[in-house]
Design an enzyme around this catalytic site. Sequence first.
Site, PDB file in Angstrom:
ATOM      1  CG  ASP A  13      -1.778  -1.252   1.280  1.00 43.43           C
ATOM      2  OD1 ASP A  13      -2.288  -1.686   0.234  1.00 43.43           O
ATOM      3  OD2 ASP A  13      -1.887  -1.839   2.381  1.00 43.43           O
ATOM      4  CE  LYS A  16       3.250  -2.506  -4.492  1.00 43.68           C
ATOM      5  NZ  LYS A  16       2.906  -2.263  -3.076  1.00 43.68           N
ATOM      6  N   GLY A  17       0.620   1.704  -7.500  1.00 44.89           N
ATOM      7  CA  GLY A  17      -0.188   1.825  -8.724  1.00 44.89           C
ATOM      8  C   GLY A  17       0.130   3.113  -9.462  1.00 44.89           C
ATOM      9  N   GLY A  40      -4.082  -4.500  -4.404  1.00 46.38           N
ATOM     10  CA  GLY A  40      -5.072  -3.562  -4.916  1.00 46.38           C
ATOM     11  C   GLY A  40      -4.342  -2.306  -5.341  1.00 46.38           C
ATOM     12  CG  HIS A  41      -1.579  -1.980  -7.751  1.00 43.75           C
ATOM     13  ND1 HIS A  41      -0.722  -2.651  -8.579  1.00 43.75           N
ATOM     14  CD2 HIS A  41      -1.133  -2.207  -6.497  1.00 43.75           C
ATOM     15  CE1 HIS A  41       0.198  -3.275  -7.848  1.00 43.75           C
ATOM     16  NE2 HIS A  41      -0.032  -3.021  -6.589  1.00 43.75           N
ATOM     17  CD  GLN A 221       0.927  -8.851  -2.276  1.00 42.51           C
ATOM     18  OE1 GLN A 221       1.719  -9.497  -2.941  1.00 42.51           O
ATOM     19  NE2 GLN A 221      -0.328  -8.712  -2.626  1.00 42.51           N
ATOM     20  CB  THR A 297      -7.778  -5.926  -1.544  1.00 43.00           C
ATOM     21  OG1 THR A 297      -6.872  -5.523  -2.571  1.00 43.00           O
ATOM     22  CG2 THR A 297      -8.228  -7.342  -1.816  1.00 43.00           C
TER      23      THR A 297
HETATM   24  P1  IMP Z   1      -2.536 -12.888   2.087  1.00 40.77           P
HETATM   25  O1  IMP Z   1      -1.583 -12.352   1.067  1.00 40.77           O
HETATM   26  O2  IMP Z   1      -3.980 -12.681   1.721  1.00 40.77           O
HETATM   27  O3  IMP Z   1      -2.230 -14.310   2.470  1.00 40.77           O
HETATM   28  O4  IMP Z   1      -2.344 -12.040   3.445  1.00 40.77           O
HETATM   29  C1  IMP Z   1      -1.149 -12.122   4.210  1.00 40.77           C
HETATM   30  C2  IMP Z   1      -0.788 -10.773   4.802  1.00 40.77           C
HETATM   31  O5  IMP Z   1      -0.388  -9.884   3.769  1.00 40.77           O
HETATM   32  C3  IMP Z   1      -1.947 -10.074   5.526  1.00 40.77           C
HETATM   33  O6  IMP Z   1      -1.412  -9.337   6.612  1.00 40.77           O
HETATM   34  C4  IMP Z   1      -2.486  -9.113   4.481  1.00 40.77           C
HETATM   35  O7  IMP Z   1      -3.160  -8.015   5.059  1.00 40.77           O
HETATM   36  C5  IMP Z   1      -1.191  -8.695   3.804  1.00 40.77           C
HETATM   37  N1  IMP Z   1      -1.383  -8.266   2.426  1.00 40.77           N
HETATM   38  C6  IMP Z   1      -1.605  -9.042   1.344  1.00 40.77           C
HETATM   39  N2  IMP Z   1      -1.704  -8.295   0.244  1.00 40.77           N
HETATM   40  C7  IMP Z   1      -1.520  -7.017   0.623  1.00 40.77           C
HETATM   41  C8  IMP Z   1      -1.455  -5.775  -0.092  1.00 40.77           C
HETATM   42  O8  IMP Z   1      -1.578  -5.698  -1.320  1.00 40.77           O
HETATM   43  N3  IMP Z   1      -1.225  -4.666   0.673  1.00 40.77           N
HETATM   44  C9  IMP Z   1      -1.044  -4.738   2.005  1.00 40.77           C
HETATM   45  N4  IMP Z   1      -1.066  -5.866   2.700  1.00 40.77           N
HETATM   46  C10 IMP Z   1      -1.311  -7.000   2.019  1.00 40.77           C
END
Ligand code: IMP
Length: 422
Positions: A13, A16-17, A40-41, A221, A297
């Site tokens: 977050d 990046k988008g 989510g971008h 991420q 997201t």
């Molecule tokens: P998962 O990727 O859904 O398995 O989640 C694992 C961890 O990564 C959790 O703490 C999520 O909130 C975090 N996470 C996954 N994708 C994102 C993202 O795009 N931005 C921020 N945190 C993320």
Amino acid sequence: MSSTVVIGTQWGDEGKGKIVDYFSKDAEFVVRFQGGNNAGHTIVVDEEVYKLHIVPSGVIQGKKGVIGNGCVIDPLVLTEEIKMLEDRGVPLNLFISDRAHVIMPYHKLLDGAEERVRGSGKIGTTKRGIGPCYSDKIARRGIRIGDLLSEKRLRNRLQRILPSKKELFSIFQIDEPLHVDDLVMEYLDIGKDLKPYVRDTALLLDQAFNDQKKVLFEGAQGTMLDVDFGTYPFTTSSHVIAGGVCSGAGVGPNKIGSVVGIVKAYTTRVGEGPMPTELSDEVGHHLQKKGHEFGTTTSRPRRCGWLDLMVVKHACMLSGVTHLAITKLDVLNGLDKVKICTGYNLDGKKLDGFPSAIEDVSIVEPVYEEFDGWDDFEKPESLEDLPSQAQSYLSFVESFLGVPIHVVSTGPKRDETFVIDS
Ligand code: IMP
């Protein structure tokens, strides 16, 4: 070198988008190499807001978008996103790796069930089935996008996989049907929709490099969610760092040119797990409100805190960051004082690097440098347009990390960005 990698240096977050959108101006290909629709971008073009989860954000610029083998794809989300873009008149040049793994309905159910069982030790996943899908990939019982194009292959795979899923459903008390025939029918249909986009994308990118095309790799991420180097086990399940490009897109390390590390001017985190500079006071609330820190997201509120350079330094080292892009500097406007974390103490000793044990991350004491705050500013077009205090803040970041700042973003719109030539 004709390729650029854009990665998040914090917990995701970072904005990046928008930065990918900026860098994709010069690129012909924009490539996702890890993650899935847990990302989510948000891209804002004029008054139009696009929210993308799996399609590379560069497609908004009319670029060729590639979803590499290192990604996990929920085909239901992907087909919806494709439709949304088509409906909004965005020309779609999309290539999907036949080797990327498919997030199946049982992955999503198991993601939720595993979280439930973890109880107070839950990770706070997005419940999109990301972890269970990557687990199946590594355990060699996954379904790949290419399998959706052949009834025989898909049926064979599901016949082999479903018995163990049924056992798991019974252990987790998931009362949902799991039938080979139903899944074959549903996913073959989706396969037909996706077929025009499915390719050997490693080959496609090899040709692109041979033809001297510019390629941009879009990370999802952030480094602290990397499965090896993040705050394990409170991480995602993929390799988020720049090295993930090699295995996640099928590209040799010699093809990686510059690496842009995105740094939000403060820190945020969604989900569980320690965050040493977290603020649960008024300032944290200010950052959350002013920065609209709610997940693209999952809409979950993000935890906010001061910029943590122990985190960003770790990210710069791991990914060989060559340039920095600072985002959301404007969110710090109006604060009396701003702080930056420059080190951690653990049991009275200063740490050299980011600790590997989550128990240590939970108890480190951040060491802060304090700066004077600054007032609101009007769309700055260069460093010199910023208040002197904001300039000092940025120059401290740059010299601490030893990496030049190339881009500064001061608002969500495309034109609220300026470049520093170094
Ligand atoms: P998962 O990727 O859904 O398995 O989640 C694992 C961890 O990564 C959790 O703490 C999520 O909130 C975090 N996470 C996954 N994708 C994102 C993202 O795009 N931005 C921020 N945190 C993320």
